[in-house]
Scaffold this motif. Structure first.
Motif, PDB file in Angstrom:
ATOM      1  N   GLU B 160       0.601  -1.063  -0.388  1.00 16.44           N
ATOM      2  CA  GLU B 160       0.139   0.090   0.073  1.00 16.44           C
ATOM      3  C   GLU B 160       0.973   1.355   0.150  1.00 16.44           C
ATOM      4  O   GLU B 160       0.987   2.478  -0.112  1.00 16.44           O
ATOM      5  N   LEU B 161       1.532   1.436   0.851  1.00 12.41           N
ATOM      6  CA  LEU B 161       3.007   2.189   0.735  1.00 12.41           C
ATOM      7  C   LEU B 161       3.510   2.574  -0.522  1.00 12.41           C
ATOM      8  O   LEU B 161       3.863   4.117  -0.799  1.00 12.41           O
ATOM      9  N   SER B 162       3.984   1.883  -0.944  1.00 18.35           N
ATOM     10  CA  SER B 162       4.402   1.702  -2.522  1.00 18.35           C
ATOM     11  C   SER B 162       3.806   2.080  -3.538  1.00 18.35           C
ATOM     12  O   SER B 162       3.902   3.148  -4.102  1.00 18.35           O
ATOM     13  N   LEU B 163       2.184   1.442  -3.475  1.00 16.57           N
ATOM     14  CA  LEU B 163       1.447   2.037  -4.604  1.00 16.57           C
ATOM     15  C   LEU B 163       0.989   3.083  -4.366  1.00 16.57           C
ATOM     16  O   LEU B 163       0.351   4.158  -4.992  1.00 16.57           O
ATOM     17  N   SER B 164       1.270   3.946  -2.919  1.00 15.07           N
ATOM     18  CA  SER B 164       1.101   5.184  -2.704  1.00 15.07           C
ATOM     19  C   SER B 164       2.109   6.513  -2.566  1.00 15.07           C
ATOM     20  O   SER B 164       2.003   7.787  -2.629  1.00 15.07           O
ATOM     21  N   GLY B 165       2.883   6.251  -3.304  1.00 13.51           N
ATOM     22  CA  GLY B 165       5.003   6.733  -3.624  1.00 13.51           C
ATOM     23  C   GLY B 165       4.955   7.103  -2.458  1.00 13.51           C
ATOM     24  O   GLY B 165       5.697   8.323  -2.788  1.00 13.51           O
ATOM     25  N   ALA B 166       5.056   6.555  -1.489  1.00 16.08           N
ATOM     26  CA  ALA B 166       5.570   7.133  -0.127  1.00 16.08           C
ATOM     27  C   ALA B 166       6.298   6.413   0.119  1.00 16.08           C
ATOM     28  O   ALA B 166       7.942   7.135  -0.046  1.00 16.08           O
ATOM     29  N   ILE B 167       6.408   5.198  -0.185  1.00 15.80           N
ATOM     30  CA  ILE B 167       8.383   4.611   0.168  1.00 15.80           C
ATOM     31  C   ILE B 167       8.056   3.058  -1.097  1.00 15.80           C
ATOM     32  O   ILE B 167       7.031   2.951  -1.140  1.00 15.80           O
ATOM     33  N   PRO B 168       9.378   3.730  -1.638  1.00  9.62           N
ATOM     34  CA  PRO B 168       9.399   2.775  -2.727  1.00  9.62           C
ATOM     35  C   PRO B 168       8.853   1.455  -2.659  1.00  9.62           C
ATOM     36  O   PRO B 168       9.773   0.546  -1.076  1.00  9.62           O
ATOM     37  N   LEU B 169       9.078   0.221  -3.192  1.00  6.98           N
ATOM     38  CA  LEU B 169       8.655  -1.071  -2.618  1.00  6.98           C
ATOM     39  C   LEU B 169      10.270  -1.165  -2.976  1.00  6.98           C
ATOM     40  O   LEU B 169      10.260  -2.324  -2.007  1.00  6.98           O
ATOM     41  N   ARG B 170      11.238  -0.962  -3.006  1.00  3.38           N
ATOM     42  CA  ARG B 170      12.242  -1.672  -3.643  1.00  3.38           C
ATOM     43  C   ARG B 170      12.885  -1.524  -2.137  1.00  3.38           C
ATOM     44  O   ARG B 170      13.753  -2.339  -1.017  1.00  3.38           O
ATOM     45  N   VAL B 171      12.667  -0.315  -0.865  1.00  3.58           N
ATOM     46  CA  VAL B 171      13.479   0.041   0.183  1.00  3.58           C
ATOM     47  C   VAL B 171      12.417  -0.508   0.869  1.00  3.58           C
ATOM     48  O   VAL B 171      12.496  -1.480   1.776  1.00  3.58           O
ATOM     49  N   GLY B 172      10.489  -0.468   0.920  1.00  3.01           N
ATOM     50  CA  GLY B 172       9.949  -0.846   1.727  1.00  3.01           C
ATOM     51  C   GLY B 172      10.193  -2.269   1.847  1.00  3.01           C
ATOM     52  O   GLY B 172       9.638  -2.782   2.943  1.00  3.01           O
ATOM     53  N   LEU B 173       9.742  -2.966   0.798  1.00  2.00           N
ATOM     54  CA  LEU B 173       9.253  -4.351   1.235  1.00  2.00           C
ATOM     55  C   LEU B 173      10.555  -5.504   2.211  1.00  2.00           C
ATOM     56  O   LEU B 173      10.217  -6.083   2.701  1.00  2.00           O
ATOM     57  N   PRO B 174      11.591  -4.914   1.587  1.00  2.00           N
ATOM     58  CA  PRO B 174      12.802  -5.522   2.660  1.00  2.00           C
ATOM     59  C   PRO B 174      12.953  -5.276   3.826  1.00  2.00           C
ATOM     60  O   PRO B 174      12.752  -6.027   4.736  1.00  2.00           O
ATOM     61  N   ALA B 175      12.595  -3.529   4.171  1.00  2.00           N
ATOM     62  CA  ALA B 175      12.191  -3.266   5.313  1.00  2.00           C
ATOM     63  C   ALA B 175      11.617  -4.017   6.424  1.00  2.00           C
ATOM     64  O   ALA B 175      11.393  -4.419   7.668  1.00  2.00           O
ATOM     65  N   MET B 176      10.050  -3.891   5.506  1.00  2.00           N
ATOM     66  CA  MET B 176       8.454  -4.254   6.477  1.00  2.00           C
ATOM     67  C   MET B 176       8.801  -5.641   6.485  1.00  2.00           C
ATOM     68  O   MET B 176       8.692  -6.247   8.120  1.00  2.00           O
ATOM     69  N   THR B 177       9.183  -6.564   5.772  1.00  2.00           N
ATOM     70  CA  THR B 177       9.057  -8.154   5.291  1.00  2.00           C
ATOM     71  C   THR B 177      10.077  -8.867   6.632  1.00  2.00           C
ATOM     72  O   THR B 177       9.665  -9.381   6.770  1.00  2.00           O
ATOM     73  N   GLY B 178      11.679  -8.013   6.447  1.00  2.00           N
ATOM     74  CA  GLY B 178      12.522  -8.498   7.158  1.00  2.00           C
ATOM     75  C   GLY B 178      12.535  -8.937   8.141  1.00  2.00           C
ATOM     76  O   GLY B 178      12.741  -9.427   9.008  1.00  2.00           O
ATOM     77  N   TYR B 179      11.975  -6.893   8.862  1.00  2.00           N
ATOM     78  CA  TYR B 179      11.903  -6.686  10.087  1.00  2.00           C
ATOM     79  C   TYR B 179      10.476  -7.511  11.334  1.00  2.00           C
ATOM     80  O   TYR B 179      10.594  -7.865  11.972  1.00  2.00           O
ATOM     81  N   HIS B 180      10.149  -7.094   9.458  1.00  2.62           N
ATOM     82  CA  HIS B 180       8.796  -8.418  10.690  1.00  2.62           C
ATOM     83  C   HIS B 180       9.109 -10.029  10.388  1.00  2.62           C
ATOM     84  O   HIS B 180       7.754 -10.125  11.180  1.00  2.62           O
ATOM     85  N   ALA B 181       9.372 -10.742   9.536  1.00  6.98           N
ATOM     86  CA  ALA B 181       9.649 -11.391  10.196  1.00  6.98           C
ATOM     87  C   ALA B 181      10.654 -11.780  11.488  1.00  6.98           C
ATOM     88  O   ALA B 181      10.270 -13.694  11.877  1.00  6.98           O
ATOM     89  N   ILE B 182      11.369 -11.056  11.872  1.00  4.58           N
ATOM     90  CA  ILE B 182      11.513 -11.256  13.414  1.00  4.58           C
ATOM     91  C   ILE B 182      10.576 -10.843  14.351  1.00  4.58           C
ATOM     92  O   ILE B 182      10.706 -12.170  14.806  1.00  4.58           O
ATOM     93  N   LEU B 183       9.719  -9.877  14.013  1.00  7.68           N
ATOM     94  CA  LEU B 183       8.425  -9.958  14.850  1.00  7.68           C
ATOM     95  C   LEU B 183       7.359 -11.706  14.990  1.00  7.68           C
ATOM     96  O   LEU B 183       6.553 -11.874  15.843  1.00  7.68           O
ATOM     97  N   GLY B 184       7.452 -11.457  13.381  1.00  8.74           N
ATOM     98  CA  GLY B 184       6.726 -13.081  13.164  1.00  8.74           C
ATOM     99  C   GLY B 184       7.058 -13.809  14.206  1.00  8.74           C
ATOM    100  O   GLY B 184       5.869 -14.628  14.618  1.00  8.74           O
ATOM    101  N   VAL B 185       8.212 -14.614  14.540  1.00  5.40           N
ATOM    102  CA  VAL B 185       8.861 -15.417  14.835  1.00  5.40           C
ATOM    103  C   VAL B 185       8.016 -15.083  16.606  1.00  5.40           C
ATOM    104  O   VAL B 185       8.140 -16.183  17.064  1.00  5.40           O
ATOM    105  N   ALA B 186       8.672 -13.860  17.302  1.00  4.06           N
ATOM    106  CA  ALA B 186       7.724 -13.963  17.978  1.00  4.06           C
ATOM    107  C   ALA B 186       7.040 -13.524  18.306  1.00  4.06           C
ATOM    108  O   ALA B 186       6.272 -14.538  19.033  1.00  4.06           O
ATOM    109  N   GLU B 187       6.057 -13.420  17.582  1.00  6.23           N
ATOM    110  CA  GLU B 187       4.611 -13.790  17.377  1.00  6.23           C
ATOM    111  C   GLU B 187       3.678 -15.011  17.494  1.00  6.23           C
ATOM    112  O   GLU B 187       2.678 -15.497  18.226  1.00  6.23           O
ATOM    113  N   GLY B 188       4.150 -15.826  16.380  1.00  3.99           N
ATOM    114  CA  GLY B 188       4.241 -17.301  16.544  1.00  3.99           C
ATOM    115  C   GLY B 188       4.177 -17.860  17.553  1.00  3.99           C
ATOM    116  O   GLY B 188       3.648 -18.751  18.560  1.00  3.99           O
TER     117      GLY B 188
END
Lengths: 240, 302, 238
Positions: B160-188
């Motif tokens: 959504e952020l990249s489609l909005s032109g706020a944060i490009p996918l090249r930066v947003g996708l690795p940043a968000m999914t990478g960070y949340h892969a760790i958070l996801g382990v905790a959530e799991g």
């Protein structure tokens, strides 16, 4: 424990506090929508909105420090957007600033809405505006039991901190947290059971009774008219 | 993870607001048919639980901290419909009480944090056979449902952020999914340890929630829920649209729309003018604030 | 027949997991009588109270104001029996005091115009200031919450008042106020408590419960003075 971090300033006396909840919901919501949908990058219009927000914040008597502190929640996103900016096709400082300004103003307006209206009134307003009954009930329960549960959480955290020295390795830490949350869920289930019994005891038959809302006054009409005027004229100006 | 206002373009937040309100109305209506009496207080208390549980932080990388999101956990405890509405309640409360997530972006946040994680968490928990089993199987099923729900949530957010032109996918996708892969382990881990704990103490609770099946009508609604926004996003992203539609989308888009119409007033490249303008603006806004404060003085004397 | 407010004959109840909570309980309470249920924690006092208005239903016969408890008469019965829970946080579930106190009457479809007056009277009856009505319950002190819980039941004008540990966690002054308040009420009273001082102040009659059974039922003075009986059931002679 302090219980008032939610509607701490909601019982002040100011021109904004006397307005009906529906007025404020509608007014502020359309203000935010207009701010976000304003076509182009018209900085003058943004300034006018900042000006209006400043007047409203002043009139609300809510301390500036509170508004400033609370609006920091947008910071991680602003930072991320800032870091990402050089990767965009056309780096544009003005665009970034407009984005941050819009975001900051939206948070300020949202803060104005919640800090000038007691939450139960806000709920009644939302209900009158057609929000589903189940959400209103849920929000009411959340508001009522948030503090009861928060106190339980804080007591558990104190107990945890008393029994250990320093931080444990993450695995142990998470395991501890898991069992704390587990017993918290269990207590929540038991509480819900007792609440249901209390509801039945007072004649609950599946429907929550509804109380009448407050009436609109000339003040509400003036407020809404002012906002409408601002939005229409700013759109005309920006669309020129 | 809660998106504030200002970062999504008009077409994204408007369409997700519309979508989420339809979903909420639909779920509320369906729940009224299915729910038994004590579901109402249970949902209420559990929404307070999720809100309170998010106060319990645990440390993640580099000084940041994370907390339980709880969508997958609720999906297992309450079943998808009630869990969805409970998460919606939590999100509204977070926006109103803590300004976590904007008001206009509420629809997007409901989609990212309530709809997608609840459905995916519930689906994976059932697919992995969490309902029938104890011990290890239950732990694995709930860990997976927790992890996937967080990862999908981050994915939606980045898109959504990249489609909005706020944060490009090249930066947003690795940043968000990478960070949340760790958070996801905790959530799991949290999801599974809570559920394993409950399976020892009150196994009936897990059975009751996760056993509640979604009827066919709701599955159709779910498919529509996923398909419609995807179609909208794909359509909005492609440039092969008929011209009037393209223009309509662009007009609801403050960032893309009307590029280069006028020289920006506040360009930081023009430093002297910028500084002068800044003092002027600060002065104007300051006096506006004090003007506002004066209104109190008059009123209270009256 | 109607001189009995409550007649319970051979009431038994087990929790869903099979634990026996009540076993062959018999208890008759006359109209206007004040009866104390004393006993150690887990004796089944609260479970018994929950049966009085049909929230729980075990095996056996319960008559309230002469009518047998069945599904048909439940709403009527709940109007007659006002149950105050031990923890006011369970009883007060609405965002504001006003909504909580008005919850019962609104469910009983009393006309909306009359409700503010009733709320006002109920709050006055329990000695609370009117300014409290728009405040959220979680901003109140424990003592105030206990009073609001009582008001939320008194507003329904019940014939029978059932109180579960009303004096727990109250400081001495609030406890004394509560005793005076309850003493001034005309309704039939069933009081489940450990607070033997309160029992002596309010109830001429006492029933001693333990492990789901009633072991003794009679004059308060006699039962509370029986050291052997009291100690056998985990209590102390006051």
């Amino acid at each position: 424990m302090r219980h008032n971090f939610i509607d701490r300033y909601a019982n002040l006396d100011s021109p904004l506090h006397v307005l009906e909840a529906r007025t404020k919901i509608l007014g502020y919501l359309s203000l935010i929508a207009a701010l976000l949908l304003m076509p182009g990058r018209n900085d003058v219009v943004l300034l006018v909105y900042a000006f209006v927000a400043a007047i409203l914040v002043g009139a609300s008597q809510v301390p500036l420090g509170y508004i400033a502190g609370r609006s920091l929640v947008i910071l991680p996103f602003v930072l991320l957007a800032g870091i990402a900016a050089p990767w965009t096709n056309s780096f544009d400082g003005a665009r970034f600033m407009a984005l941050a300004t819009r975001s900051f103003l939206s948070v300020t307006i949202l803060l104005l809405m919640t800090s000038t209206t007691p939450f139960p009134e806000l709920l009644r307003g939302l209900q009158k505006l057609g929000c589903p009954r189940i959400l209103i009930l849920n929000l009411g329960f959340l508001y009522r039991y948030l503090f009861v549960l928060t106190e339980e959480v804080l007591r558990m955290r104190q107990a945890r901190d008393c029994r250990r020295a320093g931080r444990a390795p993450p695995r142990v830490e998470l395991k501890l947290l898991g069992s704390m949350l587990g017993s918290l869920v269990l207590r929540s289930f038991e509480r819900a059971e007792r609440m249901y019994q209390a509801m039945l005891s007072r004649g609950y038959a599946g429907e929550f009774p509804v109380l009448a809302p407050r009436r609109f006054t000339w003040r509400d009409l003036t407020f809404l008219a002012g906002i409408a005027l601002l939005i229409v004229s700013s759109f005309r100006y920006a669309g020129r | 993870m809660h998106i504030p206002d200002g970062f999504l373009s008009g077409r994204i937040w408007l369409s997700l607001d519309a979508l989420s309100s339809v979903t909420v109305l639909y779920a509320a209506r369906r729940l009224r048919v299915q729910a038994s009496g004590h579901t109402v207080p249970l949902m209420g208390v559990l929404s307070a639980f999720v809100f309170a549980a998010q106060l319990l932080n645990f440390p993640v990388l580099g000084g940041t901290s994370g907390h339980l999101v709880g969508s997958a956990l609720l999906a297992v405890l309450l079943g998808p419909l009630a869990a969805f509405l409970t998460m919606v309640t939590v999100l509204i409360a977070q926006a109103l009480f803590l300004q976590d997530g904007g008001l206009a972006a509420l629809g997007a946040n409901i989609f990212n944090i309530a709809a997608v994680p609840v459905l995916s968490g519930y689906g994976i928990f059932r697919l992995a056979g969490g309902t029938q089993s104890h011990g290890r199987r239950l732990a694995i099923a709930s860990f997976l449902s927790g992890w996937v729900s967080i990862e999908l949530c981050a994915l939606c957010c980045a898109l959504e952020l990249s489609l909005s032109g706020a944060i490009p996918l090249r930066v947003g996708l690795p940043a968000m999914t990478g960070y949340h892969a760790i958070l996801g382990v905790a959530e799991g881990i949290l999801t599974s340890s809570v559920l394993v704990f409950l399976s020892h103490t009150r196994p009936d609770l897990i059975r009751r929630g996760a056993g509640s099946r979604l009827p066919v009508a709701d599955w159709v609604a779910v498919v529509a829920l996923v398909a419609v926004p995807c179609a909208i996003l794909v359509l909005a992203g492609s440039s092969n649209l008929p011209d009037p539609l393209q223009r309509l989308l662009a007009s609801a888009d403050p960032v893309y729309g009307r590029q280069g119409e006028s020289e920006p007033f506040l360009s930081p490249l023009r430093y002297r003018e910028f500084l002068r303008a800044l003092t002027l603006i600060a002065g104007a806004i300051g006096s506006a604030y004090f003007l506002g404060r004066l209104m109190r003085g008059k009123r209270s004397k009256l | 027949m109607t001189e009995y407010a409550i007649r319970i004959t051979r009431l038994s109840y087990s929790y869903p997991d099979g634990t026996k909570a009540l076993e062959d309980v018999d208890l008759d309470v006359r109209v206007g009588e004040r009866v104390a249920l004393v006993g150690p924690s887990g004796a089944g006092k609260s479970t018994l109270l929950l049966h009085l208005n049909g929230v729980l239903s075990g095996k056996g016969m319960i008559r309230v104001m002469g009518k047998p408890l069945g599904d048909t008469a439940l709403r009527e019965i709940r109007r007659h029996v006002g149950l105050v829970f031990q923890n006011p946080d369970d009883q007060l579930f609405c965002p504001t005091v006003f909504e909580d106190v008005a919850f019962g009457p609104l469910n009983l479809s009393i006309s909306p115009q009359e409700i503010p007056h009733r709320v006002e009277r109920a709050l006055r009856d329990v000695g609370l200031d009117q300014s409290i009505r728009n405040r959220p319950s979680h901003h109140l002190s424990h003592g105030e919450r206990k009073r609001v819980a009582l008001a939320s039941v008194l507003i329904m004008e019940p014939d029978i008042l059932a109180l579960d540990e009303p004096s727990s966690n109250l400081d001495p002054r609030n406890r004394r106020h509560l005793i005076e308040l309850v003493a001034s009420l005309p309704s039939t009273l069933v009081l489940a408590t450990h607070d033997l001082g309160m029992v002596m102040a309010l109830c001429p009659r006492t029933a001693l419960m333990d492990r789901g059974k009633i072991w003794a039922d009679g004059e308060t003075r006699r039962i509370l003075a029986d050291a052997r009986l009291m100690e056998e059931h985990g209590l102390e002679v006051p």
